[in-house]
Design an enzyme around this catalytic site. Structure first.
Site, mmCIF file in Angstrom:
data_model
loop_
_atom_site.group_PDB
_atom_site.id
_atom_site.type_symbol
_atom_site.label_atom_id
_atom_site.label_comp_id
_atom_site.label_asym_id
_atom_site.label_seq_id
_atom_site.Cartn_x
_atom_site.Cartn_y
_atom_site.Cartn_z
ATOM 1 N N GLY A 1 0.820 -1.207 0.000
ATOM 2 C CA GLY A 1 0.000 0.000 0.000
ATOM 3 C C GLY A 1 0.845 1.244 0.000
ATOM 4 O O GLY A 1 2.052 1.202 0.246
ATOM 5 N N ARG B 1 -0.113 6.082 4.369
ATOM 6 C CA ARG B 1 -1.379 6.262 5.073
ATOM 7 C C ARG B 1 -2.524 5.489 4.420
ATOM 8 O O ARG B 1 -3.679 5.911 4.455
ATOM 9 C CB ARG B 1 -1.736 7.743 5.169
ATOM 10 C CG ARG B 1 -0.843 8.536 6.123
ATOM 11 C CD ARG B 1 -1.148 8.111 7.565
ATOM 12 N NE ARG B 1 -0.445 8.954 8.526
ATOM 13 C CZ ARG B 1 0.688 8.632 9.126
ATOM 14 N NH1 ARG B 1 1.276 7.473 8.832
ATOM 15 N NH2 ARG B 1 1.260 9.429 10.014
ATOM 16 N N GLY C 1 -3.378 2.453 5.399
ATOM 17 C CA GLY C 1 -3.956 1.546 6.384
ATOM 18 C C GLY C 1 -3.287 0.186 6.414
ATOM 19 O O GLY C 1 -3.749 -0.721 7.104
ATOM 20 N N LYS C 2 -2.170 0.034 5.712
ATOM 21 C CA LYS C 2 -1.527 -1.281 5.629
ATOM 22 C C LYS C 2 -0.946 -1.719 6.964
ATOM 23 O O LYS C 2 -1.018 -2.904 7.314
ATOM 24 C CB LYS C 2 -0.454 -1.285 4.541
ATOM 25 C CG LYS C 2 0.667 -0.266 4.693
ATOM 26 C CD LYS C 2 1.567 -0.253 3.471
ATOM 27 C CE LYS C 2 2.736 0.714 3.645
ATOM 28 N NZ LYS C 2 2.297 2.127 3.796
ATOM 29 N N ALA D 1 10.708 -4.096 13.785
ATOM 30 C CA ALA D 1 10.682 -2.727 13.287
ATOM 31 C C ALA D 1 11.989 -2.451 12.552
ATOM 32 O O ALA D 1 13.069 -2.582 13.125
ATOM 33 C CB ALA D 1 10.497 -1.749 14.440
ATOM 34 N N THR D 2 11.888 -2.070 11.288
ATOM 35 C CA THR D 2 13.089 -1.933 10.461
ATOM 36 C C THR D 2 13.504 -0.486 10.253
ATOM 37 O O THR D 2 14.554 -0.230 9.675
ATOM 38 C CB THR D 2 12.852 -2.559 9.081
ATOM 39 O OG1 THR D 2 11.799 -1.839 8.420
ATOM 40 C CG2 THR D 2 12.448 -4.017 9.208
ATOM 41 N N HIS E 1 3.428 4.200 16.755
ATOM 42 C CA HIS E 1 3.414 2.779 16.414
ATOM 43 C C HIS E 1 3.645 1.927 17.660
ATOM 44 O O HIS E 1 2.963 0.917 17.873
ATOM 45 C CB HIS E 1 4.497 2.473 15.372
ATOM 46 C CG HIS E 1 4.032 2.642 13.956
ATOM 47 N ND1 HIS E 1 3.611 1.596 13.187
ATOM 48 C CD2 HIS E 1 3.909 3.750 13.181
ATOM 49 C CE1 HIS E 1 3.265 2.037 11.982
ATOM 50 N NE2 HIS E 1 3.435 3.348 11.955
ATOM 51 N N ARG E 2 4.594 2.316 18.476
ATOM 52 C CA ARG E 2 4.889 1.537 19.682
ATOM 53 C C ARG E 2 3.702 1.524 20.635
ATOM 54 O O ARG E 2 3.378 0.494 21.243
ATOM 55 C CB ARG E 2 6.109 2.125 20.385
ATOM 56 C CG ARG E 2 7.426 1.881 19.670
ATOM 57 C CD ARG E 2 8.551 2.659 20.337
ATOM 58 N NE ARG E 2 9.849 2.408 19.711
ATOM 59 C CZ ARG E 2 10.919 3.160 19.914
ATOM 60 N NH1 ARG E 2 10.850 4.207 20.723
ATOM 61 N NH2 ARG E 2 12.048 2.868 19.297
ATOM 62 N N ARG F 1 0.801 -1.036 19.869
ATOM 63 C CA ARG F 1 1.063 -2.472 19.872
ATOM 64 C C ARG F 1 0.543 -3.083 21.162
ATOM 65 O O ARG F 1 0.643 -2.476 22.232
ATOM 66 C CB ARG F 1 2.560 -2.753 19.754
ATOM 67 C CG ARG F 1 3.172 -2.306 18.445
ATOM 68 C CD ARG F 1 4.689 -2.425 18.468
ATOM 69 N NE ARG F 1 5.308 -1.561 17.468
ATOM 70 C CZ ARG F 1 6.580 -1.210 17.461
ATOM 71 N NH1 ARG F 1 7.394 -1.660 18.410
ATOM 72 N NH2 ARG F 1 7.044 -0.417 16.520
#
Length: 469
Positions: free
Chosen positions: A303, A306, A308-309, A327-328, A345-346, A349
């Site tokens: 995707g 933004r 939504g992937k 996480a890369t 993001h963290r 989770r």
């Protein structure tokens, strides 16, 4: 335990009266009534005083035969419909036409019976000898679950007359791809996935706070009622603690317009190993729950920015008992805007997931002992260009190709469940620089190679899913 679902929705019902959102507008009035659950025809959840022979403490109800029901339903007075990408996804099945008596999505269970289910002969009297309270007693050797579904007209099996020796807490049952405590050989035969031993819990949190008197040493429950629309990871944490096993009926309740449609609800619940039942359904915990199909081993979600992937990737694994998040991308040190993205993001989770920040993806996949979520391949490839010094030196791009080869081989050979997020590039303008074009081409080739080795490839656009075949 016979459990009748008189209503399965949130406190306002679904659709919510007077609401014109797309979810409510697509359903006839009264499609799902506010949550109301009746046990054995003598006890309604929420009653202050259970009848003789039943024990209720907090969210746990124990029947005279020892069956255990955990009620984790949440029915807000007026559920807010929120509009993040992860909540706007839709399936491909249109809602049934107005006037249909019940939802018809395949994964929502059988249609409700037209007459009350025959409860069978009276239950045996409780043993005269003192026994530990079922609220604290461990599971016994009398298996409360029937491994072969009973004929609907057959008498229900009687409860064991005397308790047997204790079993280990929360035994895993072969066939549930989410259980991680099986003998490896049994797991290999039961499902193509090999979850391996449990991974480390994420620090510092210890996961979902459980209601009294349920804790990590509690026996597994026969039936769990849970609102999964806000936080499906609660189910993964219950599996991690052994309170939900393959023998547990998991029924989603509190259903409302937080999800776009019945078809999208069915899709999510299938991912999580749960189900919704139509109003009026009776669930008998003496029967085994419907089998849960094994999820795809390798999933690639593509995707744009933004799209939504990432939300979809986290949704796919939300109900797993153990997940390692790879996480890369860079941590954002020195870049406040990027650091804020990383922090967001963290924060979302699940607390019981573990995280690892690494660019050694092939090695991480090879040594994985839990399902993996990789987010994302675009930042990983950029790091490979950085490490090789390949942005301005075409001669150094062979090292990038070698690292991509290693990743594809690890992806092909993994026995773990893995979900990876990658950017779909090349749909816009041609990059103005040679290095930009080289990166676009390298990521496009990597996406093709991983897609060729994936059971599930999906393009995410504006939060909607386009499966690629």
């Amino acid at each position: 335990m016979l459990v009748r679902f008189i209503g399965t929705a949130g406190r306002d019902g679904w659709p919510s009266p007077g609401c014109s959102c797309v979810s409510c507008a697509g359903l006839p009035p009264g499609w799902r009534a506010p949550l109301r659950v009746e046990i054995d025809g003598v006890l309604t959840l929420g009653d202050d005083a259970p009848p003789p022979g039943y024990e209720a403490e907090g969210a746990l109800v124990v029947a005279p035969d020892g069956s255990r029901l955990l009620d984790l339903s949440r029915a807000p007075a007026s559920a807010e419909r929120y509009g993040t990408a992860s909540d706007e996804r839709d399936g491909t099945t249109a809602p049934p036409p107005p006037g249909s008596p019940h939802p018809t999505a395949p994964s929502q269970g059988p249609p409700p019976p037209t007459a009350p289910l025959d409860p069978g002969p009276p239950r045996p009297a409780a043993p005269a000898t003192p026994a530990p309270s079922p609220l604290t007693a461990r599971a016994t050797s009398g298996d409360p679950h029937q491994t072969t579904p009973l004929d609907p007209g057959s008498p229900r099996p009687a409860a064991p007359a005397t308790p047997g020796p204790p079993l280990p807490t929360a035994p895993a049952t072969p066939g549930d791809p989410r259980q991680t405590t099986l003998d490896p050989e049994e797991q290999r035969r039961a499902t193509p996935l090999d979850p391996g031993p449990p991974g480390p819990a994420a620090a510092p949190s210890t996961g979902t706070a459980l209601p009294t008197p349920v804790n990590d040493t509690s026996p597994a429950c026969d039936l769990v009622l849970v609102d999964l629309l806000d936080d499906p990871s609660v189910l993964g944490d219950l599996r991690r603690r052994g309170i939900v096993t393959a023998a547990t009926h998991v029924v989603a309740v509190g259903l409302d317009h937080r999800v776009r449609s019945e078809s999208e609800l069915a899709r999510r619940l299938a991912l999580w190993g749960a189900r919704a039942v139509p109003d009026g359904t009776v669930v008998d915990t003496a029967h085994a729950p419907p089998p849960t199909p094994a999820p795809p081993r390798r999933t690639l979600l593509l995707g744009g920015s933004r799209s939504g992937k990432s939300d979809e990737a986290e949704l796919r694994l939300a109900a797993e008992p153990h997940v390692t998040y790879l996480a890369t991308g860079p941590s954002g040190h020195g870049d406040p805007e990027w650091a804020a993205r990383v922090a967001a993001h963290r924060a979302r989770r699940p607390a019981h997931w573990s995280s690892e920040e690494t660019t050694e993806l092939a090695e991480a996949i090879d040594r994985a002992t839990t399902p993996l979520l990789v987010d994302g391949l675009g930042t990983w490839l950029a790091a490979m260009f950085d490490e090789a010094g390949a942005w301005e030196e075409p001669s150094r791009r062979d090292e990038v190709v070698r690292r991509c080869d290693e990743l594809v081989e690890a992806w092909r050979s993994t026995r773990r469940r893995i979900v990876a997020v990658s950017d779909e590039v090349g749909l816009g303008v041609v990059p103005a620089t040679s290095s930009g074009r080289a990166f676009r081409d390298a990521l496009g080739r990597l996406n093709q190679r991983l897609a060729a080795e994936s059971e599930d490839v999906t393009l995410v656009v504006a939060g909607r899913l386009l499966p690629l075949t």
